[in-house]
Design an enzyme around this catalytic site. Structure first.
Site, mmCIF file in Angstrom:
data_model
loop_
_atom_site.group_PDB
_atom_site.id
_atom_site.type_symbol
_atom_site.label_atom_id
_atom_site.label_comp_id
_atom_site.label_asym_id
_atom_site.label_seq_id
_atom_site.Cartn_x
_atom_site.Cartn_y
_atom_site.Cartn_z
ATOM 1 N N SER A 1 65.726 15.698 -41.818
ATOM 2 C CA SER A 1 65.970 17.059 -42.300
ATOM 3 C C SER A 1 67.461 17.353 -42.388
ATOM 4 C CB SER A 1 65.298 18.081 -41.374
ATOM 5 O OG SER A 1 65.997 18.149 -40.140
ATOM 6 N N GLU B 1 67.702 2.470 -46.583
ATOM 7 C CA GLU B 1 66.925 3.416 -47.389
ATOM 8 C C GLU B 1 67.816 4.207 -48.329
ATOM 9 O OE1 GLU B 1 63.466 6.781 -46.585
ATOM 10 O OE2 GLU B 1 64.917 6.337 -45.007
ATOM 11 N N GLU C 1 69.105 19.757 -41.100
ATOM 12 C CA GLU C 1 69.672 20.118 -39.792
ATOM 13 C C GLU C 1 70.080 18.872 -39.017
ATOM 14 O OE1 GLU C 1 67.215 23.334 -41.384
ATOM 15 O OE2 GLU C 1 66.848 21.200 -41.070
ATOM 16 N N SER D 1 54.278 7.873 -46.131
ATOM 17 C CA SER D 1 54.150 7.711 -47.579
ATOM 18 C C SER D 1 53.431 6.416 -47.932
ATOM 19 C CB SER D 1 55.531 7.727 -48.241
ATOM 20 O OG SER D 1 56.156 8.983 -48.050
ATOM 21 N N TYR E 1 57.355 6.163 -38.751
ATOM 22 C CA TYR E 1 58.401 6.789 -37.939
ATOM 23 C C TYR E 1 57.956 8.172 -37.434
ATOM 24 C CZ TYR E 1 62.245 3.486 -39.030
ATOM 25 O OH TYR E 1 63.062 2.395 -39.116
ATOM 26 N N SER E 2 57.844 9.138 -38.348
ATOM 27 C CA SER E 2 57.615 10.532 -37.962
ATOM 28 C C SER E 2 56.288 10.727 -37.238
ATOM 29 C CB SER E 2 57.651 11.438 -39.198
ATOM 30 O OG SER E 2 58.934 11.455 -39.774
ATOM 31 N N GLN F 1 56.089 3.184 -43.701
ATOM 32 C CA GLN F 1 57.048 3.383 -42.610
ATOM 33 C C GLN F 1 56.442 4.302 -41.554
ATOM 34 O OE1 GLN F 1 60.537 5.799 -43.644
ATOM 35 N NE2 GLN F 1 61.826 4.348 -42.576
#
Length: 378
Positions: free
Chosen positions: A357, A244, A359, A161, A128-129, A126
């Protein structure tokens, strides 16, 4: 016997028969912080599952699945975990990309990508980040330009990952120059085995390298390998995040229960259970796990579920060291192999960070679920 009970009995009997011989040694292998364990053997096991029709059980039959109901999918994931079967290597392809394509992909994309996912012939990661856009996914800066019938991708992804074991990556990239935040993003399917892609493993607290940095420098993919319309990537990416946090988390909770039961056994054995604070925390952990299961069966909001289980598991990791006593902080010696409690403590520190996260999850719950005013942004 109901159809769900029959389904549960079928998978239980199959696992008892097949998780034997050369596969018996795989019991309990892999999982968070241990993805490096027996990877090739676990890949062979998962292809064995596929050959007998036990991958992608929730997919429609016309796409190679069993068309299993939600209740049957729950039964599958629970029985798989109860059998102590090895951690899956194809989770991202089967549980994230597959449902995304089933709901949002073209028939051509389904025909190309779903069969090798079901057969565990192509593994996915994936994208994304990014270094400057972790949980703030709308801040991604990786860009892609459509040139000569192909997307040309430039940028960097991080915390990816299993990228080092994967052949493909679904990448959220900015495809409209000058766009900001949620607008102008596209969801691209990018092959990793090509010039212009560099994968660098990141060593974690546990000493293993489950995730990676991925650099795209002129990497390309076919123009048709965009899911949804160009510029519609945010909607597709959010759909993937919803999958997910689906029914497979119930299997995860079986693993949590095993970790808790092991702590209770240790506390009784080493005298830690005599401490009323330890007893109280073990009891709270048990009741929290029961609440987690009830929420998953009821269909708790995905952000609330992720926030809850990640903090529960992190707290369990802290409790694991306290139950173990002062010696739990000491590694056994070179090469400093971690025991299960130490690995639980170290890896669970990441639970409240990855996959969004805490937050960010609180903001999502406040703004999108409760309708509270948005947090001020610069």
């Amino acid at each position: 016997m109901s159809s769900v009970e029959e389904f549960r009995a079928e998978i239980r009997g199959w696992l008892k028969t097949h998780l034997s011989g050369s596969f018996a040694a795989l019991k309990g292998r892999g999982g968070p912080g241990r993805e490096h364990e027996a990877f090739a053997e676990r890949l062979a096991w998962e292809r064995h599952l596929a050959a007998h029709g036990w991958t992608c059980v929730g997919w429609p039959k016309e796409y190679g699945g069993r068309g299993a109901s939600i209740e049957e999918q729950i039964a599958f994931h629970e029985e798989y975990a109860l059998a102590d079967a090895p951690a899956r290597v194809n989770h991202i392809g089967e549980q994230l990309l597959g449902p995304t394509l089933l709901d949002h992909g073209t028939e051509e994309q389904k025909a190309r990508f779903l069969p090798p996912v079901r057969a565990v012939e192509e593994l996915w990661c994936q994208g994304y980040s990014e270094p400057g856009a972790g949980s703030d996914l709308a801040a991604v800066r990786t860009r892609a330009t459509l040139t000569g019938g192909r997307w040309v991708v430039d940028g960097q992804k991080i915390w990816t990952s299993l990228a080092h074991e994967s052949q493909w990556c679904f990448v959220l990239a900015r495809t409209e120059p000058g766009s900001r935040r949620h607008a102008g993003l596209s969801y691209l399917l990018v092959p990793l085995d090509q010039p212009g892609v560099e994968i660098r493993p990141i060593v974690q607290l546990t000493g293993t390298s489950e995730f990676n940095e991925v650099f795209f420098d002129g990497a390309t993919t076919d123009a048709a390998h965009v899911v949804g319309a160009p510029g519609d990537g945010w909607r597709i990416a959010m759909a993937t995040l919803g999958y997910e946090r689906g029914v497979s988390t119930l299997g995860q909770q079986v693993g949590f229960r095993r970790e808790l039961e092991a702590l209770v056994t240790l506390a009784r054995h080493n005298g830690a259970a005599a401490d009323p604070d330890i007893r109280d925390r073990l009891t709270r952990a048990w009741s929290g796990l029961e609440a987690m299961r009830a929420g998953a069966l009821r269909g708790t909001d995905p952000s609330a579920a992720k926030l809850y289980w990640s903090h529960w598991h992190r707290d369990l990791g802290e409790l694991a060291l306290e139950v173990g006593g002062p010696a739990a902080a000491l590694a056994a010696g070179a090469p400093y192999e971690l025991d299960d409690r130490q690995r639980l403590f170290l890896f669970s520190r990441a639970d409240t960070v990855y996959a969004g996260s805490s937050e960010i999850q609180r903001n999502i719950i406040a703004e999108r679920v409760l309708g509270l005013p948005k947090e001020p942004r610069p």
